[in-house]
Design an enzyme around this catalytic site. Sequence first.
Site, PDB file in Angstrom:
ATOM      1  N   ASP A  33      -1.839  -0.934   5.779  1.00 51.16           N
ATOM      2  CA  ASP A  33      -2.138  -0.438   7.126  1.00 51.16           C
ATOM      3  C   ASP A  33      -3.623  -0.197   7.347  1.00 51.16           C
ATOM      4  O   ASP A  33      -4.018   0.459   8.310  1.00 51.16           O
ATOM      5  CB  ASP A  33      -1.359   0.854   7.400  1.00 51.16           C
ATOM      6  CG  ASP A  33      -1.867   2.031   6.587  1.00 51.16           C
ATOM      7  OD1 ASP A  33      -2.113   1.849   5.376  1.00 51.16           O
ATOM      8  OD2 ASP A  33      -2.017   3.127   7.146  1.00 51.16           O
ATOM      9  N   ASP A  44       0.048   5.116   0.983  1.00 54.25           N
ATOM     10  CA  ASP A  44      -0.088   6.025   2.125  1.00 54.25           C
ATOM     11  C   ASP A  44      -0.126   5.245   3.437  1.00 54.25           C
ATOM     12  O   ASP A  44      -0.991   4.385   3.623  1.00 54.25           O
ATOM     13  CB  ASP A  44      -1.372   6.842   2.001  1.00 54.25           C
ATOM     14  CG  ASP A  44      -1.409   7.681   0.742  1.00 54.25           C
ATOM     15  OD1 ASP A  44      -1.167   8.889   0.827  1.00 54.25           O
ATOM     16  OD2 ASP A  44      -1.694   7.112  -0.339  1.00 54.25           O
ATOM     17  N   ASP A  59       0.872  -1.165   0.000  1.00 55.97           N
ATOM     18  CA  ASP A  59       0.000   0.000   0.000  1.00 55.97           C
ATOM     19  C   ASP A  59       0.918   1.227   0.000  1.00 55.97           C
ATOM     20  O   ASP A  59       2.100   1.124   0.362  1.00 55.97           O
ATOM     21  CB  ASP A  59      -0.898  -0.033   1.236  1.00 55.97           C
ATOM     22  CG  ASP A  59      -1.744   1.208   1.372  1.00 55.97           C
ATOM     23  OD1 ASP A  59      -2.385   1.605   0.389  1.00 55.97           O
ATOM     24  OD2 ASP A  59      -1.752   1.789   2.475  1.00 55.97           O
TER      25      ASP A  59
END
Length: 222
Positions: free
Chosen positions: A170, A14, A12
């Site tokens: 996250d 960001d 991922d």
Amino acid sequence: MTLAGVAGVLFDLDGTLVDTAPDLVQALNLALADAGFDSQPLATLRHAASHGSLALVRAALPHAEADMQHRVQTGLLAHYQRINGDHSSLFAGVPELLALLEQQQRPFGVITNKPARFTRPLLDKLALTPRLDCIISGDSTRFAKPHTAPMLLGAQQLGHAPGRLLYIGDAERDLVAAQNACMQGAIALWGYIGAGDDPLNWPAIARFARPQAVTTALSFKD
């Protein structure tokens, strides 16, 4: 722990690969000022940074009318287009992790829900574009995570079956997307995980407190 059979790694963006919160919150604060609101501290909104621009606005203005929230969101995106990457950086330990993957000749790439008009300039500014074997943005396919479409496209571009790839994210949608695509999913606990999140209940084979822990796990021979 070791990560058995991992042929490549997908990240991922960001909150996992890059700390983009400083840029996103700065763009938000510029939009808030335009609309007559007070600025908000980075620490207060950091947890919302990987959930999209509207989530950031709602975190800053939880009681505002929907029309006002969308007005501020439009301003945020306009400001972000201009400052994207100015204050973003790789998380501590990520440069060493990427260097290890290159040394091991394991391909790696990015699958993000961020639109390509923001993803590409950010990766260019961080000099990551030529190092990545795939860059899948939120509008690269018809569907975004947690749908399998971007995950399967990423696997195709890395040249490995999904089951041999590790996806690190996250947010819950990252791990659900990995599970749906039959990838090995790992949680980046260093990312933008808020007090209301429950990563212990996200589908994952591993949870890493720091990027250095991923490097250690991948350093062992399978």
